[in-house]
Design a protein around this motif. Structure first.
Motif, short mmCIF file in Angstrom:
data_model
loop_
_atom_site.label_atom_id
_atom_site.label_comp_id
_atom_site.label_asym_id
_atom_site.label_seq_id
_atom_site.Cartn_x
_atom_site.Cartn_y
_atom_site.Cartn_z
N ALA A 111 -27.04 -6.06 -2.84
CA ALA A 111 -27.11 -4.99 -3.84
C ALA A 111 -28.37 -4.17 -3.64
O ALA A 111 -28.35 -2.93 -3.76
N ASN A 112 -29.47 -4.83 -3.32
CA ASN A 112 -30.72 -4.13 -3.05
C ASN A 112 -30.59 -3.21 -1.84
O ASN A 112 -31.08 -2.08 -1.85
N GLU A 113 -29.93 -3.67 -0.80
CA GLU A 113 -29.71 -2.84 0.40
C GLU A 113 -28.83 -1.63 0.08
O GLU A 113 -29.08 -0.53 0.57
N ARG A 114 -27.80 -1.85 -0.75
CA ARG A 114 -26.94 -0.72 -1.15
C ARG A 114 -27.74 0.32 -1.92
O ARG A 114 -27.59 1.53 -1.70
N LEU A 115 -28.61 -0.14 -2.82
CA LEU A 115 -29.43 0.76 -3.61
C LEU A 115 -30.42 1.51 -2.71
O LEU A 115 -30.61 2.72 -2.84
N ARG A 116 -31.03 0.80 -1.75
CA ARG A 116 -31.96 1.42 -0.83
C ARG A 116 -31.29 2.51 0.00
O ARG A 116 -31.81 3.61 0.16
N ARG A 176 -24.43 3.92 4.95
CA ARG A 176 -23.52 3.13 4.14
C ARG A 176 -23.76 1.67 4.51
O ARG A 176 -24.06 1.35 5.64
N ILE A 177 -23.65 0.81 3.54
CA ILE A 177 -23.87 -0.62 3.78
C ILE A 177 -22.51 -1.31 3.84
O ILE A 177 -21.69 -1.15 2.95
N GLU A 178 -22.31 -2.05 4.92
CA GLU A 178 -21.11 -2.87 5.04
C GLU A 178 -21.51 -4.32 4.82
O GLU A 178 -22.49 -4.79 5.40
N ALA A 179 -20.76 -5.01 3.99
CA ALA A 179 -21.04 -6.42 3.69
C ALA A 179 -19.91 -7.29 4.23
O ALA A 179 -18.73 -6.91 4.15
N GLN A 180 -20.29 -8.42 4.79
CA GLN A 180 -19.31 -9.38 5.31
C GLN A 180 -19.71 -10.76 4.77
O GLN A 180 -20.87 -11.03 4.50
N THR A 181 -18.72 -11.63 4.68
CA THR A 181 -19.00 -13.01 4.31
C THR A 181 -19.88 -13.63 5.39
O THR A 181 -19.63 -13.45 6.58
N ALA A 182 -20.90 -14.36 4.96
CA ALA A 182 -21.79 -15.01 5.90
C ALA A 182 -21.02 -16.03 6.73
O ALA A 182 -20.00 -16.58 6.29
N GLU A 183 -21.49 -16.29 7.94
CA GLU A 183 -20.80 -17.21 8.84
C GLU A 183 -20.63 -18.60 8.25
O GLU A 183 -19.62 -19.25 8.46
N ASP A 184 -21.63 -19.05 7.48
CA ASP A 184 -21.52 -20.38 6.87
C ASP A 184 -20.71 -20.35 5.58
O ASP A 184 -20.49 -21.38 4.96
N GLY A 185 -20.25 -19.16 5.18
CA GLY A 185 -19.42 -19.04 3.98
C GLY A 185 -20.20 -18.98 2.68
O GLY A 185 -19.62 -18.83 1.62
N ASP A 186 -21.52 -19.08 2.75
CA ASP A 186 -22.36 -19.04 1.56
C ASP A 186 -23.01 -17.68 1.43
O ASP A 186 -24.07 -17.42 1.99
N GLY A 187 -22.37 -16.78 0.71
CA GLY A 187 -22.96 -15.47 0.47
C GLY A 187 -22.45 -14.41 1.42
O GLY A 187 -21.38 -14.54 2.01
N VAL A 188 -23.25 -13.35 1.54
CA VAL A 188 -22.86 -12.20 2.35
C VAL A 188 -24.00 -11.79 3.28
O VAL A 188 -25.16 -12.11 3.04
N THR A 189 -23.64 -11.08 4.33
CA THR A 189 -24.61 -10.43 5.19
C THR A 189 -24.31 -8.94 5.15
O THR A 189 -23.18 -8.53 4.89
N THR A 190 -25.32 -8.13 5.39
CA THR A 190 -25.13 -6.67 5.32
C THR A 190 -25.55 -6.03 6.63
O THR A 190 -26.32 -6.58 7.40
N GLN A 191 -25.00 -4.83 6.82
CA GLN A 191 -25.31 -4.04 8.00
C GLN A 191 -25.33 -2.57 7.60
O GLN A 191 -24.44 -2.11 6.87
N VAL A 192 -26.33 -1.83 8.06
CA VAL A 192 -26.42 -0.40 7.79
C VAL A 192 -25.56 0.34 8.81
O VAL A 192 -25.67 0.10 10.01
N VAL A 193 -24.71 1.22 8.32
CA VAL A 193 -23.84 2.03 9.19
C VAL A 193 -24.08 3.49 8.85
O VAL A 193 -24.13 3.87 7.68
#
Length: 101
Positions: free
Chosen positions: A16-21, A39-56
């Motif tokens: 959420a902080n990355e989206r706001l930034r 734009r921020i793209e979010a994906q489920t983390a590889e371990d399944g705990d949470g999300v990871t983000t990427q700036v596009v």
């Protein structure tokens, strides 16, 4: 404290902080010629705990203030929602400790 709910809430707050930034950066550059919105793209983390983000970078240049204002509100609500999950987890853990003492 459950490490899964803790890591999920913390990664959600970070996303959420990355989206706001990114949306704030878009608003700050609204009059910059040729600026391509982020734009921020979010994906489920590889371990399944949470999300990871990427700036596009959006392919076409140009401002979309209405989109960025809505994105800022949405990111704020997402941050607060994840904060509430974290606070609830901490309170529940505290209540369990009170029972065992």
């Amino acid at each position: 404290m459950s490490s899964i709910s803790l890591s999920t809430a913390l990664s959600g707050m970070s996303a959420a902080n990355e989206r706001l930034r990114a949306s704030a950066n878009n608003v700050a550059n609204v009059n910059t010629p040729g600026y391509r919105r982020e734009r921020i793209e979010a994906q489920t983390a590889e371990d399944g705990d949470g999300v990871t983000t990427q700036v596009v970078k959006v392919p076409e240049p140009g401002a979309k203030l209405e989109t960025d204002v809505v994105e800022q509100q949405s990111a704020t609500y997402a941050f607060v929602g994840n904060l509430r999950v974290l606070q609830t987890q901490i309170r529940a853990e505290g209540a369990l400790l009170d029972i065992h003492v």
